[in-house]
Motif scaffolding. Structure first.
Motif, PDB file in Angstrom:
ATOM      1  N   TYR A 233      35.672  38.041  45.265  1.00 55.47           N
ATOM      2  CA  TYR A 233      35.334  38.909  46.390  1.00 55.47           C
ATOM      3  C   TYR A 233      34.590  38.139  47.459  1.00 55.47           C
ATOM      4  O   TYR A 233      33.756  37.293  47.157  1.00 55.47           O
ATOM      5  CB  TYR A 233      34.431  40.053  45.921  1.00 55.47           C
ATOM      6  CG  TYR A 233      35.187  41.072  45.118  1.00 55.47           C
ATOM      7  CD1 TYR A 233      35.684  42.213  45.716  1.00 55.47           C
ATOM      8  CD2 TYR A 233      35.441  40.851  43.765  1.00 55.47           C
ATOM      9  CE1 TYR A 233      36.411  43.137  44.998  1.00 55.47           C
ATOM     10  CE2 TYR A 233      36.169  41.771  43.024  1.00 55.47           C
ATOM     11  CZ  TYR A 233      36.650  42.905  43.646  1.00 55.47           C
ATOM     12  OH  TYR A 233      37.374  43.811  42.931  1.00 55.47           O
ATOM     13  N   LYS A 234      34.925  38.461  48.694  1.00 54.87           N
ATOM     14  CA  LYS A 234      34.108  37.972  49.810  1.00 54.87           C
ATOM     15  C   LYS A 234      32.923  38.930  49.878  1.00 54.87           C
ATOM     16  O   LYS A 234      33.088  40.115  50.154  1.00 54.87           O
ATOM     17  CB  LYS A 234      34.943  38.032  51.086  1.00 54.87           C
ATOM     18  CG  LYS A 234      34.200  37.646  52.339  1.00 54.87           C
ATOM     19  CD  LYS A 234      35.146  37.733  53.537  1.00 54.87           C
ATOM     20  CE  LYS A 234      34.378  37.924  54.831  1.00 54.87           C
ATOM     21  NZ  LYS A 234      35.268  38.277  55.941  1.00 54.87           N
TER      22      LYS A 234
ATOM     23  N   PHE B 102      31.758  33.773  48.336  1.00 55.84           N
ATOM     24  CA  PHE B 102      32.954  34.111  47.583  1.00 55.84           C
ATOM     25  C   PHE B 102      32.524  34.101  46.131  1.00 55.84           C
ATOM     26  O   PHE B 102      32.159  33.052  45.601  1.00 55.84           O
ATOM     27  CB  PHE B 102      34.083  33.139  47.921  1.00 55.84           C
ATOM     28  CG  PHE B 102      34.562  33.364  49.331  1.00 55.84           C
ATOM     29  CD1 PHE B 102      35.664  34.162  49.582  1.00 55.84           C
ATOM     30  CD2 PHE B 102      33.849  32.852  50.405  1.00 55.84           C
ATOM     31  CE1 PHE B 102      36.060  34.435  50.891  1.00 55.84           C
ATOM     32  CE2 PHE B 102      34.229  33.118  51.715  1.00 55.84           C
ATOM     33  CZ  PHE B 102      35.335  33.907  51.956  1.00 55.84           C
ATOM     34  N   GLN B 103      32.461  35.299  45.564  1.00 57.01           N
ATOM     35  CA  GLN B 103      31.906  35.481  44.225  1.00 57.01           C
ATOM     36  C   GLN B 103      33.032  35.903  43.294  1.00 57.01           C
ATOM     37  O   GLN B 103      33.749  36.862  43.563  1.00 57.01           O
ATOM     38  CB  GLN B 103      30.819  36.568  44.256  1.00 57.01           C
ATOM     39  CG  GLN B 103      29.574  36.191  45.062  1.00 57.01           C
ATOM     40  CD  GLN B 103      28.561  35.380  44.245  1.00 57.01           C
ATOM     41  OE1 GLN B 103      28.763  35.086  43.057  1.00 57.01           O
ATOM     42  NE2 GLN B 103      27.459  35.006  44.883  1.00 57.01           N
ATOM     43  N   THR B 104      33.154  35.177  42.191  1.00 56.14           N
ATOM     44  CA  THR B 104      34.170  35.496  41.190  1.00 56.14           C
ATOM     45  C   THR B 104      33.500  36.225  40.024  1.00 56.14           C
ATOM     46  O   THR B 104      32.543  35.697  39.432  1.00 56.14           O
ATOM     47  CB  THR B 104      34.838  34.202  40.681  1.00 56.14           C
ATOM     48  OG1 THR B 104      35.281  33.449  41.814  1.00 56.14           O
ATOM     49  CG2 THR B 104      36.031  34.519  39.792  1.00 56.14           C
ATOM     50  N   LEU B 105      33.984  37.415  39.739  1.00 56.54           N
ATOM     51  CA  LEU B 105      33.374  38.211  38.675  1.00 56.54           C
ATOM     52  C   LEU B 105      33.584  37.521  37.331  1.00 56.54           C
ATOM     53  O   LEU B 105      34.712  37.210  36.953  1.00 56.54           O
ATOM     54  CB  LEU B 105      33.995  39.615  38.637  1.00 56.54           C
ATOM     55  CG  LEU B 105      33.929  40.399  39.949  1.00 56.54           C
ATOM     56  CD1 LEU B 105      34.561  41.785  39.770  1.00 56.54           C
ATOM     57  CD2 LEU B 105      32.501  40.514  40.457  1.00 56.54           C
TER      58      LEU B 105
ATOM     59  N   GLU C  45      37.916  49.215  43.914  1.00 53.47           N
ATOM     60  CA  GLU C  45      38.926  49.991  44.624  1.00 53.47           C
ATOM     61  C   GLU C  45      38.851  49.755  46.131  1.00 53.47           C
ATOM     62  O   GLU C  45      39.869  49.511  46.781  1.00 53.47           O
ATOM     63  CB  GLU C  45      38.685  51.470  44.348  1.00 53.47           C
ATOM     64  CG  GLU C  45      39.946  52.268  44.114  1.00 53.47           C
ATOM     65  CD  GLU C  45      39.587  53.579  43.445  1.00 53.47           C
ATOM     66  OE1 GLU C  45      39.218  54.507  44.190  1.00 53.47           O
ATOM     67  OE2 GLU C  45      39.626  53.649  42.197  1.00 53.47           O
ATOM     68  N   LYS C  46      37.652  49.807  46.663  1.00 49.52           N
ATOM     69  CA  LYS C  46      37.494  49.617  48.110  1.00 49.52           C
ATOM     70  C   LYS C  46      37.429  48.140  48.499  1.00 49.52           C
ATOM     71  O   LYS C  46      37.394  47.814  49.684  1.00 49.52           O
ATOM     72  CB  LYS C  46      36.230  50.342  48.592  1.00 49.52           C
ATOM     73  CG  LYS C  46      36.337  51.856  48.464  1.00 49.52           C
ATOM     74  CD  LYS C  46      35.154  52.585  49.045  1.00 49.52           C
ATOM     75  CE  LYS C  46      35.369  54.096  48.934  1.00 49.52           C
ATOM     76  NZ  LYS C  46      34.154  54.871  49.223  1.00 49.52           N
ATOM     77  N   GLY C  47      37.401  47.283  47.496  1.00 56.38           N
ATOM     78  CA  GLY C  47      37.373  45.853  47.786  1.00 56.38           C
ATOM     79  C   GLY C  47      36.083  45.415  48.460  1.00 56.38           C
ATOM     80  O   GLY C  47      36.076  44.481  49.258  1.00 56.38           O
ATOM     81  N   ILE C  48      34.979  46.086  48.122  1.00 54.74           N
ATOM     82  CA  ILE C  48      33.696  45.756  48.750  1.00 54.74           C
ATOM     83  C   ILE C  48      32.735  45.186  47.716  1.00 54.74           C
ATOM     84  O   ILE C  48      32.651  45.684  46.591  1.00 54.74           O
ATOM     85  CB  ILE C  48      33.084  47.009  49.402  1.00 54.74           C
ATOM     86  CG1 ILE C  48      33.852  47.333  50.684  1.00 54.74           C
ATOM     87  CG2 ILE C  48      31.600  46.829  49.705  1.00 54.74           C
ATOM     88  CD1 ILE C  48      33.397  48.562  51.376  1.00 54.74           C
TER      89      ILE C  48
END
Ligand code: ATP
Ligand code: MG
Length: 421
Positions: free
Chosen positions: A196-197, A212-215, A228-231
């Motif tokens: 995610y940005k 840029f974080q990778t879960l 869902e919202k990509g936030i």
């Protein structure tokens, strides 16, 4: 490459104190060697992976106008004093050393000052802007913690790009382009679906910077995500912002651990102002250049891929960065006819430009398969007495475990239609 000639071997043990999964698997597979906490060497297999990651990064940086260069690591204090980043009280990661000739030098932990100094020599007019120099180069940081394997080390390669713009609009346009290029990079590395940005605490002149974080459970960072919202927002900003601006409420955000694989910063005129990097605009006025900085840690990205995609048998490389596309595993190597057949397949793979690691060692099937699973090459092609009798080869896809029995002709058709890297 013939595996019998590879000087590395797989290992069952890892050094005491190596707790990170990424480093454990990479050490066992012969990808990296731990020299000490926070310092790893990249062995032939590991270097192939890093090389592919860097190639992807280069392609995407070049596509948005990046120009590659390499800056010096040894740093004189003067530049950094001008920006207040020499003093150990302000920057706690410096490695410094005394020169025999007298004076102190530092090992660069970032390069904003250095590139600003360089650009002073080449930028004087708006016509010289914008510019996007970048490098993939070693940084040195006296990190307090070094527990995340190759993801947080005291010397590491970084891709750092710096933008130099005449106007805020010019800067913003590039900033967005670079953010898109970063998502392309992480997608090509096989971690886009988890990356995610995120909104992070400010660049020098904007409300936010972006990371840029990778879960991932192994992450050192915490983000609040609505998939869902990509936030996603970093923990440090969550209490400082009005979530309504982002169209979410706190209950809709899930707290998760994550790995910072990259970040982008608007620097405004912080460095150009302090170091006098000015240009003359169209009206003849002298102004400080507007800057940004954009980092990615290739080894941290590699560790993230290992951590996210590995299964209980070992590493699972996406084809884009695998050290080889095919692991050719020959069994029953006491049978000369089989060896001849396997040698022929090896040559044919190479002729087709397919990167292949050929396990031609005289070892038991169980050992070869375990090593192959651990090393994690996308396709395993097995040649044995059994496959020879059936007139077919066995092709196992590492990520799915799906096994197919194909004739030589079918294999070529398969690889030709799927050239991969
Ligand atoms: P962190 O908050 O994790 O310490 P940072 O904010 O210090 O990271 P930057 O200085 O912006 O990171 O570096 C750019 C990129 O370099 C990071 O996004 C990360 O991918 C990578 N990186 C930073 N520190 C390290 C390290 N010690 N080892 C490996 N990679 C690193
Ligand atoms: Mg840091």
């Amino acid at each position: 490459m013939r595996q019998s000639t590879l000087f590395t071997k797989t290992k069952k043990e890892v050094p005491a104190g190596e707790v990170a999964k990424n480093a454990q698997l990479l050490i066992k597979g012969g990808y990296v060697f731990k020299n000490m906490a926070g310092a790893y060497s990249f062995l032939p297999l590991g270097l192939r992976v890093i090389g592919k990651i860097n190639k992807i990064i280069r392609e995407e940086m070049d596509a948005i106008g990046g120009q590659e260069m390499v800056m010096a690591s040894l740093q004189d204090s003067s530049l950094w004093e001008a920006t207040d980043r020499w003093d150990d009280d302000n920057v706690d990661v410096w490695f410094k050393s005394e020169l025999k000739a007298g004076g102190t030098v530092g090992l660069a932990w970032t390069h904003e000052e250095v590139i600003t100094d360089i650009m002073r020599q080449f930028v004087s007019s708006y016509k010289d802007l914008p510019q996007y120099p970048y490098q993939i180069q070693k940084k040195f940081r006296n990190e307090m913690r070094a527990k995340s394997g190759i993801m947080r080390t005291r010397e590491f390669e970084m891709k750092d790009l710096y933008s130099f713009s005449a106007t805020e609009e010019q800067h913003q346009e590039f900033y967005e382009k670079c953010a898109e290029a970063y998502m392309k990079i992480f997608t090509r590395l096989g971690i886009g679906h988890k990356t995610y940005k995120t909104f992070a605490s400010g660049g020098a002149f904007t409300k936010f910077s972006h990371e840029f974080q990778t879960l991932a459970e192994a992450g050192e960072d915490v983000v609040y995500v609505n998939e869902e919202k990509g936030i996603a927002l970093n923990e440090e900003v969550i209490d400082q912002v009005d979530l309504a601006e982002f169209g979410v409420t706190k209950d809709e955000l899930v707290k998760m651990k994550s790995i910072e694989v990259g970040n982008i910063f608007s620097l405004g005129t912080k460095f150009s102002g302090a170091l006098n990097l000015n240009f003359t605009d169209e009206a003849g006025l002298s102004k400080p250049v507007i800057m940004g900085s954009y980092g990615i840690g290739p080894a941290r990205a590699m560790g993230t891929v290992v951590d996210l995609l590995a299964d209980d048998k070992g590493i699972v490389w996406p084809e884009s960065i695998a050290p080889f596309k095919v692991h050719l595993v020959a069994l029953n190597t006491d049978n000369q006819e089989l060896v001849d057949w396997a040698d022929g397949i090896y040559e044919a793979l190479k002729d087709r430009g397919i990167e292949v690691l050929y396990d031609d060692r005289d070892a038991r099937a169980g050992e070869k398969f375990a090593d192959s699973d651990l090393i994690g090459i996308p396709y395993r092609v097995v040649i044995s007495k059994k496959t020879k009798e059936a007139g077919k080869l066995e092709v196992v896809t590492r990520v799915t475990g799906v096994t197919r029995h194909l004739t030589e002709g079918e294999i070529w058709a398969d690889f030709d239609s799927n050239p991969g890297t």
